[in-house]
Write an enzyme that holds these catalytic residues in place. Structure first.
Site, PDB file in Angstrom:
ATOM      1  CE1 TYR A 143      -3.096  -5.136  -1.846  1.00 46.69           C
ATOM      2  CE2 TYR A 143      -1.187  -3.946  -0.998  1.00 46.69           C
ATOM      3  CZ  TYR A 143      -1.769  -4.746  -1.971  1.00 46.69           C
ATOM      4  OH  TYR A 143      -1.029  -5.164  -3.050  1.00 46.69           O
ATOM      5  CB  THR A 147     -16.495   1.035 -18.304  1.00 46.40           C
ATOM      6  OG1 THR A 147     -17.343   1.619 -19.304  1.00 46.40           O
ATOM      7  CG2 THR A 147     -15.746  -0.142 -18.885  1.00 46.40           C
TER       8      THR A 147
END
Length: 488
Positions: free
Chosen positions: A80, A286
């Site tokens: 994380y 993208t």
């Protein structure tokens, strides 16, 4: 043509058998997966086989290199790292900081941008980060300054409610869906259409081309906070210098969504007024499609917007996908090689050859051709809907997607168009001769497809059509193998 081999690596150690090394890596990985859930390993092998055996003409798809794909399968996935480089909400993120810094560095150098944010998980996420960064810069920051506070938590309830009302009443103008824009450019069912008061600009009904005078007139009347340029199904280039002039004239922020054509920007096919980076305040993209990286998003910005974009997590995003950021870094490094420029030019050249092949055989194209990587075919001349054409082509081993065309009588679901793109088959090594043959096969399928008058989805494909086209396609595919040398 020789394959633009996605198995060759400019960073590989001299003398290394790259294909053999990649094969060994994939076989080992699949064996590990198979020991836990063999059905997933089987589906993964089948996906490679299917991609090898079909003509992939979806404009938003490509083939990433083994280096990019293997980078995603690592323990970076386990970490994380909410926040940004040097400012995380979790401890132990020093390696993620390094990964994100390298990816951002490559992106800045690749596109010539002053700032790059590589955390977005997708193009839609990138657009959301951009929208909220613009709102934060243009609406929230001045409101906080006027209130004499540094962040929204210091506002009174009444001040906060007034700010919320202002944030939710701003205007956005983007290209309409049927003209070639994207869902996130203000389409009402999309969150962008719900966040903003929205107005669309279209294309000239006679030519299908952008009418900059009409865009200017609409912007003067509507006065948007954000003017969105870019497209997902417009087969022509855009003059971003003109779009910036229009934005400046009405006091708008110019945001460009280059998700589809980022590879042509990176490969210097689009330069000058056709390169959005020098002209836009914020650019989104993208990282797959024509850029040939992992599935993910990217935001580039000027210094004015960089601080707000950098707060994408936690403003819009959750924890970044560190393994995907690492893969983005590898893909950007690949795109900085001279070979990528040659590849990008071939993408554009092949699109033109494909379009000319379709036109020569009597097909109707939106705008009459292309000068990017997209070809948009109007299938009404074949008596078909886009849904019927897409399915008939898939039956024959040609993978495409149906797409709206301007003033589409069949709407956004059934459509009247088929969108083609050349990046994937160009990666395999297809050139103009091969794309002319593909055009011949596409027309053959559609000419031998009969619409069912009772349904916009049902159709009949003439006997032997699919078998003939699959056999012809196999000759092209065998001559231009996908991941040559990769054995599982």
């Amino acid at each position: 043509m020789t394959a633009d081999s996605t198995l060759s690596s400019p960073a590989a150690t001299p003398g290394t058998d790259y294909a053999a090394t990649a094969s060994e890596a994939y076989r080992a990985a699949l064996q590990v997966i198979e020991s836990v859930e063999p059905r997933i390993a089987a589906a993964t092998r089948k996906e490679l086989a299917d991609q090898r055996d079909s003509l992939k003409l979806i404009a938003s798809e490509n083939y990433a290199s083994p280096a990019v794909l293997l980078t995603m399968g690592s323990w970076l996935s386990d970490k994380y790292a909410e926040g940004t480089v040097g400012h995380r909400f979790y401890a132990g993120c020093q390696n993620v900081d390094e990964v994100e810094s390298i990816a951002a560095e490559h992106a800045r150098e690749l596109f010539g941008a002053p700032y790059a944010y590589v955390q977005p998980h997708s193009g839609i996420d990138a657009n959301l980060v951009a929208f909220w960064a613009i709102l934060a810069t243009k609406i929230e920051a001045p409101a906080l300054h006027d209130a004499g506070v540094k962040n929204v938590n210091d506002l009174s309830e009444a001040e906060w409610e007034r700010l919320r009302a202002r944030l939710g009443s701003q205007r956005l103008m983007g290209m309409s869906l049927d003209a070639g824009g994207h869902l996130t450019h203000g389409f009402r069912p999309n969150i962008s259409g719900k966040m903003f008061h929205q107005r669309s600009y279209g294309t000239d009904p006679a030519t299908g081309l952008l009418d900059y005078d009409a865009v200017r007139a609409a912007a003067r009347e509507f006065k948007p906070l954000i003017l969105v340029a870019g497209y997902s199904a417009y087969p022509r280039r855009v003059n971003f210098a003109t779009m910036r002039e229009i934005a400046d004239e009405v006091g708008a922020t110019l945001m460009v969504d280059m998700a589809h054509f980022a590879g042509l920007v990176a490969g210097k096919v689009l330069t000058g007024d056709e390169d959005p980076v020098p002209h836009a305040h914020v650019v989104t993209s993208t990282t797959h499609k024509s850029l040939r990286g992992p599935r993910g998003g990217l935001v580039l910005a000027t210094a004015e917007y960089s601080d707000a974009v950098d707060k994408g997590c936690p403003m819009v995003l959750g924890g970044p996908l560190s393994h995907v950021m690492a893969a983005k870094a590898v893909a950007f490094a690949e795109a900085r090689q001279p070979s990528f420029r040659a590849y990008a030019q071939r993408v554009a050249d092949n699109a033109k050859a494909f379009a000319e092949g379709l036109l020569r055989r009597g097909a109707t194209l939106v705008t009459g051709g292309t000068d990017n990587h997209i070809v948009l075919l109007d299938v009404q001349s074949f008596g078909l809907t886009g849904r019927q054409a897409e399915s008939a082509l898939l039956d024959s081993g040609i993978v495409t997607n149906r797409n709206s065309i301007p003033s589409d009588p069949n709407g956004a679901w059934y459509t009247s168009g088929i969108r083609f793109g050349t990046p994937a088959l160009t990666t395999r090594g297809f050139g103009p001769i091969e794309f002319d043959r593909v055009a011949e096969l596409v027309v053959h399928v559609l000419s031998n497809t009969q619409a069912d008058g009772t349904s916009k989805a049902k159709y009949t494909l003439a006997d032997n059509t699919a078998d003939f086209v699959r056999a012809a396609s196999a000759e092209l595919l065998d001559a231009n193998p996908l991941y040559p040398g990769l054995t599982l």
